[in-house]
Design a protein around this motif. Structure first.
Motif, PDB file in Angstrom:
ATOM      1  N   ALA A   1       0.834  -1.160  -0.074  1.00 37.10           N
ATOM      2  CA  ALA A   1       0.034  -0.143  -0.077  1.00 37.10           C
ATOM      3  C   ALA A   1       0.726   1.172  -0.100  1.00 37.10           C
ATOM      4  N   PHE A   2       2.004   1.447   0.765  1.00 35.76           N
ATOM      5  CA  PHE A   2       2.719   2.588   0.924  1.00 35.76           C
ATOM      6  C   PHE A   2       3.694   2.647  -0.221  1.00 35.76           C
ATOM      7  N   ILE A   3       4.129   1.697  -0.788  1.00 34.36           N
ATOM      8  CA  ILE A   3       5.120   1.696  -1.975  1.00 34.36           C
ATOM      9  C   ILE A   3       4.223   2.194  -3.099  1.00 34.36           C
ATOM     10  N   SER A   4       2.819   1.536  -3.232  1.00 41.65           N
ATOM     11  CA  SER A   4       1.962   1.974  -4.429  1.00 41.65           C
ATOM     12  C   SER A   4       1.680   3.234  -4.566  1.00 41.65           C
TER      13      SER A   4
ATOM     14  N   LEU B   1       1.383   8.788  -6.494  1.00 35.71           N
ATOM     15  CA  LEU B   1       1.349  10.413  -6.213  1.00 35.71           C
ATOM     16  C   LEU B   1       2.268  10.763  -6.993  1.00 35.71           C
ATOM     17  N   LEU B   2       3.565   9.990  -7.328  1.00 35.95           N
ATOM     18  CA  LEU B   2       4.588  10.552  -8.298  1.00 35.95           C
ATOM     19  C   LEU B   2       3.896  10.653  -9.658  1.00 35.95           C
TER      20      LEU B   2
ATOM     21  N   LYS C   1       0.602  13.974 -13.936  1.00 38.05           N
ATOM     22  CA  LYS C   1      -0.862  13.975 -14.365  1.00 38.05           C
ATOM     23  C   LYS C   1      -0.952  12.754 -15.163  1.00 38.05           C
ATOM     24  N   LEU C   2      -0.502  11.662 -14.702  1.00 38.26           N
ATOM     25  CA  LEU C   2      -0.561  10.389 -15.357  1.00 38.26           C
ATOM     26  C   LEU C   2      -1.412   9.263 -14.511  1.00 38.26           C
TER      27      LEU C   2
ATOM     28  N   GLY D   1      -0.042   4.329 -13.574  1.00 40.38           N
ATOM     29  CA  GLY D   1      -0.167   5.395 -12.304  1.00 40.38           C
ATOM     30  C   GLY D   1      -1.514   5.051 -11.626  1.00 40.38           C
ATOM     31  N   THR D   2      -2.728   5.053 -12.567  1.00 39.82           N
ATOM     32  CA  THR D   2      -3.929   4.684 -11.991  1.00 39.82           C
ATOM     33  C   THR D   2      -3.979   3.492 -11.157  1.00 39.82           C
ATOM     34  N   SER D   3      -3.144   2.391 -11.817  1.00 36.65           N
ATOM     35  CA  SER D   3      -3.338   1.068 -11.038  1.00 36.65           C
ATOM     36  C   SER D   3      -2.746   1.193  -9.847  1.00 36.65           C
TER      37      SER D   3
END
Length: 249
Positions: free
Chosen positions: A50-53, A58-59, A64-65, A169-171
């Motif tokens: 969870a934290f790594i994802s 956020l990056l 904007k991806l 990024g959405t994933s």
């Protein structure tokens, strides 16, 4: 602990290079390198993933991806599924969870070997199938402690109509949401049974994984990704055999 840190860096490297698949290594790292019992390894894997994802997501959001409508469209059913999967995980023998985990590792290996460069984005969004997919993948996440990016990314493209450039990024944001929910259920159930989480190990592996993801992104931009992906697929199959022989049979 040094071995566990190296394992966490490998998780981050694979996430940085491939965008998915790396989190499936978290459970073996906790099982064999951090000497955690299976139930705590599966639960701890969720909060680490969870934290790594979330960090990676956020990056991507800063660039904007991330498609936020799809985060919620997939994420809300995913959170419901993750909670249900975690509830089921607390009620069964951990060896059953690990057997399902081995099967998922084999599926991930096959999907990574084949690659996903030929996925074409459809024009329409299949809402009902998106919701069902979110529930199913969320349940898998909660049950065996994996992010499921190797399942979510193709689903975002094929069912959600998300361009590949936005899908990773959405994933990551979807994975973060459902992993936090799944962990919350495990935490309440396992602490009620007297289990204690090793937050020092969790924190160290999380940070090492984040650092590794930076290095993975750098490596992925300079080395042939397709060959790396096939090598990682073979590695996943080997790890599946190890987990099966050491912890299931």
């Amino acid at each position: 602990m040094i071995q566990a840190i190296l394992g966490a860096v490998l998780i981050g490297l694979s996430l940085g290079i491939f965008g998915s698949g790396g989190s499936i290594l978290t459970v073996p790292v906790l099982l064999y390198l951090a000497d955690m019992p299976a139930n705590l390894a599966i639960a701890s894997s969720l909060v680490i993933v969870a934290f790594i994802s979330l960090f990676g997501g956020l990056l991507s959001a800063r660039k904007k991806l991330v498609s936020w409508p799809h985060v919620w469209l997939f994420g809300i059913p995913g959170m419901v599924g993750a909670y249900a999967g975690a509830w089921g995980g607390t009620a069964v023998d951990p060896r059953i969870q690990l057997l399902v985990f081995v099967v998922l590792m084999a599926i991930a290996a096959v999907m990574m070997w084949r690659g996903r460069s030929n996925i074409e984005t459809p024009k329409d969004v299949k809402v009902v199938r998106v919701i069902l997919d979110g529930l199913i993948v969320g349940a898998i996440t909660g049950f065996v402690g994996v992010g499921g990016g190797f399942l979510i990314v193709p689903a975002l493209v094929l069912l959600g109509g998300v361009p590949m450039i936005l899908a990773i990024g959405t994933s990551l944001m979807i994975i973060a949401l459902k992993s936090f929910v799944g962990f919350a259920k495990y935490y309440s159930a396992l602490t009620a049974q007297g289990f204690e989480f090793d937050w020092t190990v969790i924190a160290i592996i999380t940070v090492a994984g984040i650092v590794g993801s930076y290095a993975g992104a750098w490596i992925g931009a300079r080395l042939p990704r397709q060959k790396l992906q096939k090598a990682f697929a073979v590695f996943l199959l080997i790890m599946a055999v190890v987990v099966l022989s050491q912890s299931v049979l």
